[in-house]
Design a protein around this motif. Structure first.
Motif, PDB file in Angstrom:
ATOM      1  N   LEU A 198      21.120  53.743  42.297  1.00 14.80           N
ATOM      2  CA  LEU A 198      19.870  54.018  42.941  1.00 14.80           C
ATOM      3  C   LEU A 198      18.881  54.575  42.558  1.00 14.80           C
ATOM      4  O   LEU A 198      17.650  54.276  42.537  1.00 14.80           O
TER       5      LEU A 198
ATOM      6  N   LEU B  20      16.970  52.097  40.058  1.00  7.14           N
ATOM      7  CA  LEU B  20      16.330  51.310  40.416  1.00  7.14           C
ATOM      8  C   LEU B  20      14.816  51.924  40.915  1.00  7.14           C
ATOM      9  O   LEU B  20      13.757  51.579  40.997  1.00  7.14           O
TER      10      LEU B  20
ATOM     11  N   PHE C  33      20.274  52.507  53.748  1.00  8.53           N
ATOM     12  CA  PHE C  33      20.499  52.291  52.051  1.00  8.53           C
ATOM     13  C   PHE C  33      20.755  50.958  51.823  1.00  8.53           C
ATOM     14  O   PHE C  33      21.891  50.000  52.766  1.00  8.53           O
ATOM     15  N   PRO C  34      20.365  50.409  50.648  1.00  7.52           N
ATOM     16  CA  PRO C  34      20.639  49.160  50.458  1.00  7.52           C
ATOM     17  C   PRO C  34      21.761  48.737  50.151  1.00  7.52           C
ATOM     18  O   PRO C  34      22.694  49.719  49.375  1.00  7.52           O
TER      19      PRO C  34
ATOM     20  N   ASP D 258      22.503  44.060  46.248  1.00  7.48           N
ATOM     21  CA  ASP D 258      21.193  43.818  46.113  1.00  7.48           C
ATOM     22  C   ASP D 258      20.686  44.702  45.141  1.00  7.48           C
ATOM     23  O   ASP D 258      19.385  44.274  44.523  1.00  7.48           O
TER      24      ASP D 258
ATOM     25  N   GLU E 172      18.588  43.662  41.992  1.00  6.63           N
ATOM     26  CA  GLU E 172      17.141  43.793  41.422  1.00  6.63           C
ATOM     27  C   GLU E 172      17.065  44.487  40.050  1.00  6.63           C
ATOM     28  O   GLU E 172      16.321  44.351  39.355  1.00  6.63           O
TER      29      GLU E 172
END
Lengths: 630, 203
Positions: free
Chosen positions: B78, B81, B112-113, B117, B121
């Motif tokens: 995270l 990203l 939270f993604p 995904d 990304e």
């Protein structure tokens, strides 16, 4: 380490250690500090050196005391330095303002490290203003080498003109690691001096001393060693042909210079490192060849206003582009991308007002959106460590109080108790502010008021408001979270640290101290006894007058540093899924980051759990167990 | 001016971002190259966002424009990203595959993604991705030291474009953990692991 010749070496060091190197090279005998990030590495390094007998250093009880120790040392002819963060200087300023009237004999440096962006502070202040306010010269270096060199100049001038100097760093300059040339100092630096009685110190008409302070500043204005710290830097060594001049200050000069190259502007830059006092004549001289002045400053537009006064007073014709015109943010730390728009303005035509139409929409404070984003990235909130003893105290406070009770917190790790999901504490203000505001709330609100404060902060600024509570018999409850360390800054000793942590200190017993303040209801409890502590806390809340509960537990930093963590062997805490009733107390109320929910079950993340046992005492059905005890 | 190499290192508090930056810088320094780095972190607690920007062939300013990142080293997905989203550049990314669950997820405080995904990304935004299986690696080590950062350092020492010398890099690891023999041996093993991982990747 690369050897250049027999006594100059090259070394890669962090800015804070460059300060230490500068102090050693200046043969400073006495140093004192109160821990405060981003200045902490200076202090811990000095602490280490003092243990080896290199020089005198102490972690004082607060910044004001630290300042007074350094000031008296310098009055006795010994070079001294005091180190603090920007908010620490607010505490020390009472002593500083008056000390500027006396001046010093032995050379004294006040090192203050600002925290633009509030990365580890309650606010972001621009300490450049203190020089103007207290009549003290301010130095602001850009690189680690400049830190070392400027400290030498500062001490020479401090002794020459008998005045305290301020060295201002920011979290950028203090936490920047780069190469320096330095001279190793082999000998130990003594701290014996002599105080000579001086009639000046006793003069009742203090305004005369005030005049002395002004006169000393005039000497700095005319000193070439001081004024030469503000160089006009031509880009890539090209001759000056530009009409544009960028003016910036020490701390962010490297970023400005980098972007000046990056955008291929190649403009000359006036770098102001001798922030206060400015020599008006020299400044006029330097800006004369330019038509347009662009100010890039972090935090306040300090130089912009100083220069505007010089320009106005002398009827100069330079056009000034400052914070507003260039859209340089007045808050947060300056990073390269925050200057993208200001540099676009600088690139533009200064005679065309269209160039200065705002580009930043008010809803987008700094960083413009650069890429197309598919996902929303949530914040990573700071949190109490896995295994933090404070979490046990917060659980007790949560269970013993009602949702509407008022809980002012304080400055320290436990301020993170307010961050979700723990959420104990309604706000935090300043060191000791928790107890102080609790008094005010208890006067104006008909609700229980609970102040949360740590051990270090209690010694620093929590005692006077507690005395006030006793004096006026305020019905408040104070929770002192004692972990024997100043933990938020990485674990420095407090006045209450035991011999194991600080063998050179005398440990002060918080419980006796609180009783000595006249508090009638005091109890010290180990943080693990969660169920019992809830009962005790409720008793404290019921007491008609000030009551104090001292929660004690060992800080996680201490566990790692003392290597106790390795003694735990393969001890593991786990949740027995057969016993677990899925009530969620451990996750939702206790909220240790190592407790996770996986497929509807509560589980412990063995990757991060440090087997502290606290959650074992939280579980209402005793489903959390230990295995593999050594 | 582009003989400069800009390296960003991101992760969470406690994952060894600053240690890694220190080791990279120390190795360049031993090789007599100009290097500087900056630390961006908040409090001393574990778990918050930590970032370090490092510039080689420059001794003054490690704070570079986000569109000028050559290498991005991520200790956590995270945070990696997050950096890529603010950056205009498409750097070479060397990343550990851990996705740390923040417990705020259970309180509906943040969304939270999904991990897949995030992966998609990241792949879209990089020039090249080197993904180190830190989850499996850390599982293998049943100890409280998680030396993924040092494994990544081992891998970096094998990047010829970076110009780090694996021998000197290893010497710096040994020196860095000299005070704690247990940690030293774990980290030296991790260094070796990372080196051989990258060699396999390059085959």
């Amino acid at each position: 380490m690369l050897e250049l010749d027999h006594n100059i070496k090259k070394k890669l060091i962090i800015g804070n250690h460059a300060v230490v190197q500068g102090l050693l090279q200046a043969k400073v005998g006495v140093t004192s500090a109160y821990p405060g990030t981003p200045s902490t590495e200076i202090q811990t390094e000095l602490y280490k050196l003092s243990k080896k007998g290199k020089l005198y250093f102490e972690f004082s009880v607060n910044e004001k005391v630290a300042f007074e120790i350094a000031a008296a040392s310098a009055m006795s002819g010994v070079r001294s330095a005091v180190i603090m963060k920007h908010v620490g200087l607010n505490v020390a300023s009472d002593a500083m303002m008056a000390m500027a009237y006396f001046g010093v004999l032995g050379g004294m440096l006040l090192v203050v490290v600002d925290d633009p962006g509030c990365l580890s502070s309650q606010n972001e202040q621009d300490s450049r203003f203190w020089g103007r306010f207290a009549h003290l010269p301010v130095f602001e270096p850009s690189t680690n080498q400049e830190i070392i060199d400027m400290i030498q100049v500062a001490f020479e001038l401090s002794e020459k003109y008998n005045q305290i100097c301020i060295l201002r760093l920011t979290n950028f300059t203090a936490l920047n690691t780069s190469e320096v040339e330095y001279v190793p100092i082999e000998e130990n630096l003594p701290h014996n001096g002599e105080f000579i009685r001086d009639i000046n110190y006793q003069i009742p008409a203090r305004y005369i001393l005030h005049k002395n302070a002004h006169n000393k500043l005039l000497q700095f204005i005319d000193d070439e060693r001081f004024t030469s710290l503000n160089p006009l830097i031509a880009s890539n060594g090209k001759p000056q042909s530009s009409e544009k001049l960028i003016i910036t200050h020490g701390a962010i000069y490297p970023v400005v210079a980098y972007l000046n190259d990056y955008y291929e502007l190649n403009l000359p830059i006036l770098k102001i490192s001798a922030i206060h006092p400015l020599n008006e004549d020299l400044i006029q001289e330097m800006i004369k060849p330019f038509k347009y002045l662009y100010f890039i400053e972090e935090l306040e537009p300090y130089l912009e206003r100083e220069f505007l006064a010089i320009i106005g007073k002398n009827h100069l014709e330079q056009k000034v582009f400052g914070k507003k015109e260039l859209e340089v943010p007045q808050e947060n730390r300056i990073v390269a991308e925050a200057l993208a728009i200001p540099f676009e303005h600088i690139k533009g035509d200064p005679t065309n007002s269209e160039t200065f139409i705002p580009k930043i929409k008010p809803s987008l404070p700094f960083a413009p959106i650069l890429t197309q984003k598919e996902l929303v990235i949530p914040r990573t909130l700071p949190r109490l460590c896995d295994g933090c003893p404070h979490r046990g105290a917060f659980y007790v406070i949560k269970k013993a109080t009602n949702y509407d009770d008022i809980i002012p917190s304080d400055i320290g790790c436990y301020a993170l108790g307010q961050v979700p999901p723990v959420q104990v504490g309604d706000f935090w203000l300043c060191m000791g502010g928790g107890i102080g505001t609790a008094l005010g709330f208890s006067i104006t609100n008909d609700k229980p008021v609970i102040a949360v404060i740590g051990d270090g902060t209690f010694f620093h600024a929590g005692i006077p408001p507690l005395l006030d509570a006793v004096m006026h018999n305020r019905k408040i409850t104070v929770a002192i979270l004692d972990n024997y360390l100043t933990s938020m800054t990485g674990g420095q000793p407090t006045a209450g640290s035991p011999e194991r942590i600080a063998p050179e200190q005398t440990q002060i017993d918080i419980e006796k101290l609180v009783k000595g303040c006249g508090v009638q209801w005091v109890k010290r409890v180990p943080v693990e006894n969660i169920k019992e502590n809830i009962k005790i806390f409720k008793e404290a809340l019921a007491f008609d007058g000030p009551s104090v509960v001292i929660f004690t537990g060992i800080c996680v930093i201490d566990l790692f540093r003392s290597q106790k963590i390795f003694e735990q062997g393969n001890k593991k805490v786990y949740i027995d899924q057969d016993k677990c009733t899925k009530c969620g107390t451990c996750l939702y109320d206790f909220s240790c980051p190592s407790i996770l929910k996986y497929d509807g079950n509560f589980v412990i993340n063995q990757n991060s759990c440090i087997a502290c046992d606290l959650c074992i005492n939280v579980c209402p059905v005793n489903a959390i167990l230990i295995k593999g005890e050594k | 001016m582009k003989n400069r190499i800009n390296i960003a290192i991101v992760g969470l508090g406690g994952q060894g971002v600053i240690t890694l930056a220190n080791l990279i810088a120390a190795t360049y320094h031993s090789l007599e190259k100009q290097v500087c780095f900056n630390e961006i972190h908040g409090l001393s607690q574990r778990g918050g966002s930590v970032q370090s920007l490092l510039a080689v062939n420059d001794n003054d300013c490690p704070v570079f424009a986000l569109e000028d990142t050559d290498y991005l080293i991520g200790m956590e997905k995270l945070e990696t990203l997050r950096y890529l989203y603010t950056s205009k550049s498409h750097p070479i990314v060397i990343m550990g595959n851990r996705y740390e669950i923040r417990n705020t997820v259970y309180f509906d405080l943040e969304h939270f993604p999904e991990e897949k995904d995030i992966d998609a990304e990241i792949r879209k935004l990089v020039k090249k991705l080197y993904l180190f299986n830190s989850v499996d690696y850390e599982k293998k080590i049943s100890f409280r030291i998680k030396p993924t950062n040092i494994a990544i350092f081992g891998a970096l020492s094998e990047f010829t474009e970076l110009g780090l010398d694996p021998k000197i890099a290893k010497k710096n690891v040994r020196k860095h953990f000299a005070k704690n023999p247990i940690a030293q041996s774990f980290n030296l093993t991790a260094f070796k692991e990372g080196k051989s991982w990258l060699k396999e990747m390059n085959l």
